[in-house]
Design an enzyme around this catalytic site. Structure first.
Site, PDB file in Angstrom:
ATOM      1  N   GLY A 110       0.844  -1.194   0.000  1.00 25.76           N
ATOM      2  CA  GLY A 110       0.000   0.000   0.000  1.00 25.76           C
ATOM      3  C   GLY A 110       0.876   1.240   0.000  1.00 25.76           C
ATOM      4  CG  LEU A 111      -0.885   5.236  -0.117  1.00 20.62           C
ATOM      5  CD1 LEU A 111      -1.686   6.345   0.521  1.00 20.62           C
ATOM      6  CD2 LEU A 111      -0.259   5.711  -1.414  1.00 20.62           C
ATOM      7  CG  HIS A 138     -16.881   7.132   7.074  1.00 20.48           C
ATOM      8  ND1 HIS A 138     -17.963   7.785   6.547  1.00 20.48           N
ATOM      9  CD2 HIS A 138     -15.787   7.826   6.669  1.00 20.48           C
ATOM     10  CE1 HIS A 138     -17.529   8.821   5.843  1.00 20.48           C
ATOM     11  NE2 HIS A 138     -16.223   8.866   5.894  1.00 20.48           N
ATOM     12  CG  HIS A 177     -13.500   4.452   7.110  1.00 25.85           C
ATOM     13  ND1 HIS A 177     -13.553   4.014   5.813  1.00 25.85           N
ATOM     14  CD2 HIS A 177     -12.814   5.623   7.089  1.00 25.85           C
ATOM     15  CE1 HIS A 177     -12.911   4.884   5.042  1.00 25.85           C
ATOM     16  NE2 HIS A 177     -12.450   5.848   5.788  1.00 25.85           N
ATOM     17  NE  ARG A 199     -14.473  10.711   8.346  1.00 29.55           N
ATOM     18  CZ  ARG A 199     -13.444  10.292   7.651  1.00 29.55           C
ATOM     19  NH1 ARG A 199     -12.645   9.381   8.145  1.00 29.55           N
ATOM     20  NH2 ARG A 199     -13.192  10.769   6.451  1.00 29.55           N
TER      21      ARG A 199
END
Lengths: 651, 283, 254
Positions: A42-43, A271, A413, A342
């Protein structure tokens, strides 16, 4: 276990600079002699591997999907924060730092967050140089939008696909290193064990991993001088979440079993605007961007009979007259209305649905209504602003949100908790580093929108390439680590045994059957709001379910073949332990903060009530073997720079 | 460049060359179509014959003809080669037929192209090969001056005299009185025996009139033009795409131009046999 | 809703494959296509009939590019601009027969059942589908302005999710749209200009090597692309290729 956060001396704003100036480095010739394993693409993983590869280290990178570009960072929509102050609206490193600390409800480590804010600008520079097509205005300069929890516009975005574009940028950098030969990619491989080897001083260090080749089902051994874990969060313990189907917490959990402390597992972000569950066959929840709450009004019927009629399909949303609608967010939070953070919005929706006012056949949904916005702005403007989201909603639900209100419900989330790491992102196991969502990170008890991408890339591009060198500088004489040592034999044996045990149960129920049940328990009792009673209940239910799992699971096929059921079973086995730890952590933290809401600890208005006196610490848990209660270690949070305050959204 | 290197050209380069040759052919088609329209001139074939004469004798035209022929062969060869290369790219085929909406012209390009090749052979047999004197057939013409000049003193056989007399009687002399036209193959051979140096040319004007009076030949040609249309419908747009000239701003324009071009060429070709056929019906 | 499914089953890369017929019943029209397959698999495991059907999937919201099935003659099924995971059963009629096949291409060998190996795409990107910057040492993000028009067009091309539907749809199994999208995305930005010629050369050569077919301009790729990436990107790549063909190589002075 000693939790040394290794925060450098000096004033907050100089800590990172000083660290970089004083740290140990590895000279170019020696970098070639050092191997690094990065798990996850991933990132955080991709950016770390690309940066380390470019520096000259030998990197092996692993992903469970068929390509590094599939990692779930790709699904991030909104944007990435950076303190560039391009809008001249008063942004600065200091302000981003303060917003992040406050957004995290004062449960994050000051020094880490400050560093994050400090490197945030570099991330944008890096990504633009990589060809990430960020949105621009007519001058050709970068555009920004504003996001929750901030008073400035500091969010850079690429339409609704910022995560995708950033990941493709990092994937490009990674691909370049693969082509150059400095990084070796192993796709369709899942980490199943961490190998620890004692050095000459008797200290156990992370020296390798055992992976399951998902195509052949065979186990493979890889050794390295350091291991970086960038495997994301554990939100899928709830079964239904906005995470991808294959996102899982096993790699982190395996490390936890081997001695890495697990921090703040109970901090789970929920979320508020997701498309609600519509059937028990459902496999995943889809997020609708937070931006919808700018113009949409959230409501449920005032009368229970109306809600029941809607659930039974006898009435439609439009049949309920204006005066019979309860705009509960506007009622409870006059100052912020539909734009509360949220966690607050999520809890309020749950409260209404629990009270019996929920809509949708399941009773677990509230309306997000755009009729006012359409009246006020016209359909065209609404379409311009939210057209693609409306279209997405219509594709999934087959309902036209221009005519009938959308139905939404909160969903799991992001997980703020994760492996405990020090300032260098090193876990309590020497040589094992954790980056991105996998570590307990910089978000405290609640993450602000557009900060996850920032953190993942900060860790990968700008933190690990420095701190890893500091660790590796004394390893250069070690040479290649052999994979035929008894430690590797043992680790591989353990994995095979685990697989055989699962395969040998030979029961009647599928993995998904148990996973859905576990998810249900977690959502009901360890979800948006928790209390002593629900958590106790959850613990018993998890234990019972786990017993059933180990006696009645059925994994079809063979171990040594492409067998997705086997992969899922291995992950679910870990989720049971993880679920227990989340429950235990939630139980021990007798306060409400950010994503963790204890019903016993709330203000008169039903808001979170922190207990700074007793819980101003990071809870890091130490594994004690299956079924044994874990030991709690506390890392106190010392705020030297920031004054602690209470969050208030009412006025 | 040796053979191996040519075969190793990248897929895009091959496609570029294919398009390049195709573009030559596209231009040629327009030229050919315009030339054909001379047949419709109501002058007994004077203009058309003059044109054919020019085309048959001019040096530059002959070079151009060679280039064109090369284009044909290379276009066909490359298309065949690319098709051959692409054949193995999906070793196991789908069970279900594709339901994807595609550009039909391009999808059928290989089929329309192959069909064209077959039809073209017939067309060549009728006209081009006659011109090359590979095939004998149709009608011929010859300049009367050349006859006289080539054989001023020689006795002319009776047969030949009859042929000439008959030709004059049937008004097979061009309006400028300089050439005999519409000679059948037999007549031409008789004359040729007597005037070995006279240069006979195929008389395509009359050949065309002859052929296009037969309904099934007209039908065949109409099919031929339809297939040509199908193929260039793909070719025109594709050439722009392959040369990288397709852009959001112009793609619609290119599409429209492609359609216009396609209709012009098809109708331009079709109008000749149709008119000739209708005329012959009336006559 | 009830369906009859004909699914391609193949034990591994080398085994012979065949179609197997299964029936599923009581499927909700709101169910997604992959959830319908989940239900089938649950059924197969419970009834101990056969090994569950293997198919690739991950994010299930149409962005990761992992899923991809050839359903009744169309990649990603009978709807435009979606991935397989975004296809819902309400798009079918009760009692329909559904044929489910894997992507078929020489460059995408089958791993098991409906799972194919798309690493060829990674290899194309590795050949040059990036801007060669290392971490750090880059100019400030606002140093080079990019006209909004270009940035938007680059973004249009960059939306590719690498699912392989273009290859699956193409009659020649060509990857032109995939490669074109990346070449066009980077060529459109000033940052990508520097390497544009080298990039297109390397990527196209790699594409050819890996066994993809060539383009015949049928635009099946465009019709089936879940992100609706346009054919103009292929034209852009051709343009870059031509530029590259005519560009001279630098030869050092003797």
């Amino acid at each position: 276990m000693n939790l040394n956060s290794k925060i450098p001396e000096g004033p907050l704003s100089e800590k990172w600079t000083r660290y970089k100036a004083m740290q140990k480095l590895v000279n170019p010739a020696n970098k070639r002699k050092l191997d690094i394993i990065v798990v996850g693409t991933g990132l955080a993983g991709a950016s770390a591997a690309a940066s380390l590869g470019a520096l000259g280290f030998n990197v092996d990178i692993f992903c469970i999907q068929d390509s590094p570009r599939r990692a779930h960072s790709i699904a991030a929509q909104g944007g990435i924060n950076a303190a560039k102050n391009y809008q001249n609206d008063g942004d600065s490193v200091e302000r981003l730092f303060r917003d992040t600390i406050k957004g995290g409800d004062y449960r994050a480590r000051e020094a880490n967050v400050y560093r994050l804010a400090e490197v945030s600008g570099d991330i944008i520079d890096q990504c633009v140089a990589q060809g990430v097509p960020f949105a621009r205005d007519y001058s050709g300069l970068l555009d920004n939008r504003s996001f929750g929890g901030a008073q400035v516009s500091r969010t850079f975005y690429a339409r609704g696909q910022t995560g995708q574009q950033l990941l493709l940028g990092a994937y490009g950098a990674l691909s370049r290193e693969i082509e150059r030969g400095s990084v070796k990619l192993h796709n369709r491989c899942e980490m199943e064990e961490l190998v620890l080897i004692k050095d000459k001083d008797g200290m156990e260090r992370a020296r390798g991993i055992i992976v399951r080749n998902l195509v052949s089902g065979k186990l493979e051994r890889y050794s390295a001088h350091a291991v970086v874990l960038a495997t994301g969060g554990y939100g899928n313990v709830y079964f239904l979440s906005t995470n991808a189907m294959n996102s899982n917490g096993s790699a982190a959990w395996i490390c936890h079993r081997k001695g890495a402390a697990f921090a703040n597992p109970c901090y789970v972000q929920i979320h508020p605007t997701c498309i609600p569950v519509h059937g028990d066959y459902q496999s995943k929840l889809t997020l609708m961007s937070e931006s919808l709450r700018n113009d949409g009004r959230i409501w449920v019927p005032k009368k229970k009979e109306d809600a029941e009629a809607i659930r039974a399909g006898k009435k439609k949303a439009n049949d309920i007259p204006e005066e019979e609608r309860d705009y509960y967010l506007e009622r409870r939070y006059p100052a912020f209305g539909n734009l509360v953070p949220r966690d607050v919005a999520s809890r309020a929706a749950k409260e209404r649905c629990d009270a019996g006012y929920g809509v949708a056949p399941t009773g677990l949904a509230v309306f997000l209504d755009f009729s006012d916005a359409i009246k006020r702005l016209g359909k065209k403007v609404v379409e311009q602003k939210y057209g693609n989201l409306f279209q997405m909603y219509q594709k999934i639900t087959d309902e036209n949100p221009y005519e009938t209100p959308m139905m939404i419900y909160p969903a799991v989330h992001y997980t703020m908790g994760g492996l405990w790491v020090d300032y260098e992102l090193q876990t309590t196991i020497p040589g094992l580093f954790a980056a991105g969502e996998a570590n307990f990170s910089d978000h405290g008890a609640n993450r602000l929108g557009a900060s996850a991408l920032m953190q993942g890339l900060a860790d990968g591009y700008f933190v690990l390439p420095y701190t890893l060198q500091n660790y590796l500088s004394d390893q250069i004489t070690l040479g290649k680590i052999p994979t035929d040592s008894p430690e590797f034999d043992e680790a591989e044996k353990a994995v095979r045994q685990r697989e055989e045990k699962l395969m040998g149960i030979g029961g009647d129920k599928t993995v998904d059957y148990f996973h859905k049940k576990l998810g249900h328990i977690m959502w009901e009792y360890v979800g948006m709001s928790r209390n002593e009673e629900s958590l106790t209940k959850a613990k018993t239910m998890i234990d019972e379910l786990e017993d059933e799992f180990w006696s009645n699971l059925r994994v079809p096929g063979n171990i040594e073949s492409f067998n997705p059921e086997m992969e899922k079973a291995l992950r679910l086995a870990d989720y049971f332990e993880l679920a227990r730890l989340i429950t235990a952590d939630a139980m021990h933290r007798k306060e409400s903060c950010g994503g963790h809401f204890r019903t016993e600890m709330q203000t008169e208005d039903g808001e979170t009530k922190r207990d700074d006196e007793n819980f101003m610490y990071v809870a890091a848990w130490e594994y004690q073997g299956h079924n044994n209660p874990e030991i709690l270690h506390k890392e106190p949070l010392n705020y030297e720079h920031i004054k602690i305050a209470t969050r208030n959204y009412k006025n | 460049m040796n053979n191996e290197k040519i075969l190793k050209l990248s897929s895009i380069t091959k496609k570029l060359l294919l398009a390049l040759f195709g573009t030559f052919l596209l231009v040629f088609l327009l030229f050919h179509m315009v030339a054909n329209l001379f047949i419709l001139a109501d002058d007994g074939g004077d203009a058309y014959s003059a044109f054919c004469h020019f085309m048959g004798t001019n040096m530059f035209v002959k070079v151009a003809e060679l280039v064109l022929l090369g284009c044909f062969i290379l276009h066909i060869g490359l298309a065949g080669y690319l098709w051959f290369c692409n054949r193995g790219k999906r070793p196991v085929r789908y069970h279900q037929p594709s339901r994807t909406k595609t550009a039909k012209g391009s999808k059928l390009a290989m089929i329309s192209g192959s069909l064209l090749l077959v039809l073209l052979i017939f067309h060549f047999y009728d006209f081009y090969f006659v011109k090359l004197n590979v095939v004998k057939g149709g009608h011929y013409m010859v300049k009367t001056e050349e006859f006289v000049l080539s054989n001023p003193d020689q006795e002319v056989s009776e047969e030949a005299q009859i042929v000439v007399m008959k030709a004059i009687q049937d008004q097979k002399v061009s309006s400028d009185g300089q050439s005999l036209r519409d000679l059948s193959l037999e007549d031409k051979e008789i004359l040729q025996q007597n005037f070995p140096d006279a240069e006979f040319e195929p008389d395509f004007y009359n050949t065309a009139h002859d052929k296009f009076s037969v309904w099934h030949i007209v039908l065949c040609y109409l099919v031929f033009f339809f297939v040509v249309g199908l193929h260039i419908r793909h070719g025109f747009e594709s050439a722009f795409q392959t040369f990288g000239l397709n852009h959001y701003k112009y793609s619609r324009l290119i599409q429209i131009l492609g359609i216009i071009y396609c209709w012009i060429v098809c109708l331009g070709f079709a109008v000749v046999p149709l008119t000739v056929f209708i005329k012959s019906l009336i006559a | 809703m009830n369906f009859t499914l004909h699914i391609w089953r193949q034990e591994n890369a080398t085994a012979e494959g065949h179609f197997e017929t299964y029936k599923v019943s009581d499927i909700s029209p709101d169910c997604s296509f992959l959830e319908m397959l989940d239900i089938l698999n649950e059924q197969l495991i419970n009834d101990k009939i056969a090994h569950p059907v293997c198919f690739d999937n991950d994010c299930r919201e149409g962005i990761c590019g992992m899923c991809g099935l050839y359903i009744n003659g169309r990649p990603h099924g009978n709807d435009d601009g979606i991935t397989t995971c975004q296809l819902h059963m309400r798009k079918f009629h009760d009692g329909d027969e559904i044929w489910i096949e894997p992507w078929r291409a020489k460059a995408f060998p089958i791993i098991r059942d409906l799972v194919v190996d798309r690493s060829a795409f990674d290899k194309i990107i590795q050949a040059g589908g990036y801007i060669s910057v290392t971490t750090g040492g880059v100019p400030d993000a606002n140093t080079i302005p990019v006209p909004k028009r270009f940035a938007d067009m680059a973004m249009d091309a960059a939306e590719c999710i690498g699912c392989g539907a273009c290859v699956a749809a193409c009659k020649n199994a060509s990857a032109m749209l995939f490669v074109g999208a990346k070449v066009a995305h980077l060529a459109m930005l000033p940052q990508g200009h520097v390497e544009a010629q080298e990039r297109v050369k390397k990527m196209v050569c790699r594409m050819d090597e890996l066994g993809f077919g060539s383009c015949t301009n049928t635009y099946a790729c465009e019709a089936e692309c879940p992100k609706q990436i346009k054919r103009q990107n292929i034209a852009r790549m051709n343009r870059e290729w031509i530029k590259q063909l005519f560009a001279g190589n630098h030869k050092p002075a003797e």
